[in-house]
Design a protein around this motif. Structure first.
Motif, PDB file in Angstrom:
ATOM      1  N   UNK A   1      -6.734  15.646   4.624  1.00  0.00           N
ATOM      2  CA  UNK A   1      -6.110  15.008   5.786  1.00  0.00           C
ATOM      3  C   UNK A   1      -6.196  13.486   5.663  1.00  0.00           C
ATOM      4  N   UNK A   2      -7.339  12.989   5.202  1.00  0.00           N
ATOM      5  CA  UNK A   2      -7.501  11.543   5.008  1.00  0.00           C
ATOM      6  C   UNK A   2      -6.550  11.029   3.929  1.00  0.00           C
ATOM      7  N   UNK A   3      -6.398  11.783   2.855  1.00  0.00           N
ATOM      8  CA  UNK A   3      -5.456  11.383   1.798  1.00  0.00           C
ATOM      9  C   UNK A   3      -4.033  11.348   2.333  1.00  0.00           C
ATOM     10  N   UNK A   4      -3.682  12.316   3.161  1.00  0.00           N
ATOM     11  CA  UNK A   4      -2.342  12.347   3.732  1.00  0.00           C
ATOM     12  C   UNK A   4      -2.115  11.138   4.641  1.00  0.00           C
TER      13      UNK A   4
ATOM     14  N   UNK B   1       0.277   3.919   2.920  1.00  0.00           N
ATOM     15  CA  UNK B   1       0.296   3.155   1.672  1.00  0.00           C
ATOM     16  C   UNK B   1       1.043   3.813   0.525  1.00  0.00           C
ATOM     17  N   UNK B   2       1.531   5.010   0.731  1.00  0.00           N
ATOM     18  CA  UNK B   2       2.146   5.748  -0.359  1.00  0.00           C
ATOM     19  C   UNK B   2       3.535   5.241  -0.722  1.00  0.00           C
ATOM     20  N   UNK B   3       3.923   5.581  -1.930  1.00  0.00           N
ATOM     21  CA  UNK B   3       5.240   5.215  -2.433  1.00  0.00           C
ATOM     22  C   UNK B   3       6.178   6.402  -2.219  1.00  0.00           C
ATOM     23  N   UNK B   4       6.692   6.522  -1.014  1.00  0.00           N
ATOM     24  CA  UNK B   4       7.602   7.607  -0.691  1.00  0.00           C
ATOM     25  C   UNK B   4       8.831   7.027  -0.004  1.00  0.00           C
ATOM     26  N   UNK B   5       9.969   7.675  -0.191  1.00  0.00           N
ATOM     27  CA  UNK B   5      11.204   7.125   0.388  1.00  0.00           C
ATOM     28  C   UNK B   5      11.182   7.189   1.916  1.00  0.00           C
ATOM     29  N   UNK B   6      11.246   6.035   2.513  1.00  0.00           N
ATOM     30  CA  UNK B   6      11.204   5.949   3.973  1.00  0.00           C
ATOM     31  C   UNK B   6      12.599   5.624   4.496  1.00  0.00           C
ATOM     32  N   UNK B   7      13.181   6.552   5.238  1.00  0.00           N
ATOM     33  CA  UNK B   7      14.483   6.230   5.830  1.00  0.00           C
ATOM     34  C   UNK B   7      14.365   4.993   6.712  1.00  0.00           C
ATOM     35  N   UNK B   8      15.344   4.124   6.623  1.00  0.00           N
ATOM     36  CA  UNK B   8      15.281   2.858   7.357  1.00  0.00           C
ATOM     37  C   UNK B   8      15.120   3.116   8.851  1.00  0.00           C
ATOM     38  N   UNK B   9      14.130   2.467   9.427  1.00  0.00           N
ATOM     39  CA  UNK B   9      13.886   2.571  10.850  1.00  0.00           C
ATOM     40  C   UNK B   9      13.120   3.805  11.281  1.00  0.00           C
ATOM     41  N   UNK B  10      12.883   4.722  10.367  1.00  0.00           N
ATOM     42  CA  UNK B  10      12.168   5.948  10.740  1.00  0.00           C
ATOM     43  C   UNK B  10      10.664   5.742  10.588  1.00  0.00           C
ATOM     44  N   UNK B  11       9.943   6.105  11.611  1.00  0.00           N
ATOM     45  CA  UNK B  11       8.487   6.047  11.536  1.00  0.00           C
ATOM     46  C   UNK B  11       7.928   7.423  11.869  1.00  0.00           C
ATOM     47  N   UNK B  12       6.744   7.660  11.372  1.00  0.00           N
ATOM     48  CA  UNK B  12       6.108   8.958  11.594  1.00  0.00           C
ATOM     49  C   UNK B  12       5.725   9.071  13.067  1.00  0.00           C
ATOM     50  N   UNK B  13       6.131  10.175  13.663  1.00  0.00           N
ATOM     51  CA  UNK B  13       5.812  10.432  15.066  1.00  0.00           C
ATOM     52  C   UNK B  13       4.916  11.654  15.244  1.00  0.00           C
TER      53      UNK B  13
END
Length: 177
Positions: free
Chosen positions: A27-30, A36-48
């Motif tokens: 869970x901490x790694x996630x 900090x991970x290198x993953x594709x982030x859709x513009x304007x989308x944040x984790x909810x």
């Protein structure tokens, strides 16, 4: 990988380090991957919202071995070696009541242990018997990030790529010199 005696002899929060320390560390790694991970982030989308499913042995014995508690604590930002045992119940009660986790350095994420922590006894993860899948969702429940981790014993956790690398290393021929 270098291991010290402190890595081998760990004190955990439950009856099985594979079922508590490993999932809490996953869970901490996630959470770290979200920030900090290198993953594709859709513009304007944040984790909810965050979701976790436990598979294999973790799903079958998760409640009895406190895996569910370990995941909640891990998503709340706690680590196996620093969590205050006297605060664990109150942290879990707060998450259950608020249906949110508040890990340090992160915004709050929706996480209802009742619905977002799934004991999936039907879908095995092929890498290892102690598998878990974490998902992060954005607006409109759009899946933003998915990671699979395996608790391989002693509180150690690997992701899918690390597990494959370990398996490949075991199959590699030994060079003679």
């Amino acid at each position: 990988m270098f291991l010290s005696v402190f890595d081998i002899y760990k004190i955990g929060i439950g009856p099985s380090s594979s079922h508590t320390m490993g999932p809490m560390s996953a869970a901490a790694r996630f959470l770290d991957e979200i920030l900090n991970g290198d993953w594709p982030r859709p513009q304007g989308a944040s984790v909810e919202r965050i979701e976790c499913s436990l598979h294999g042995s973790l799903a079958y014995t998760g409640v009895g071995h406190a895996t569910d508690r370990a995941v909640v604590l891990g998503l709340a930002g706690e680590l196996p070696d620093t969590v205050d045992p006297d605060q664990m119940d109150s942290i879990i009660e707060r998450v259950t009541r608020e249906k949110k986790v508040h890990p340090a350095g992160h915004p709050s994420y929706r996480f209802d242990p009742e619905t977002d922590l799934v004991m999936d006894r039907r879908t095995p993860l092929m890498g290892h018997a102690n598998g878990m899948q974490f998902k992060a969702y954005g607006p409109g429940d759009q899946l933003l990030l998915r990671r699979v981790y395996y608790s391989i014993g002693g509180g150690f956790v690997v992701d899918e790529a690390e597990l494959e690398a370990m398996k490949s290393a075991k199959k590699a021929p030994v060079e003679s010199g």
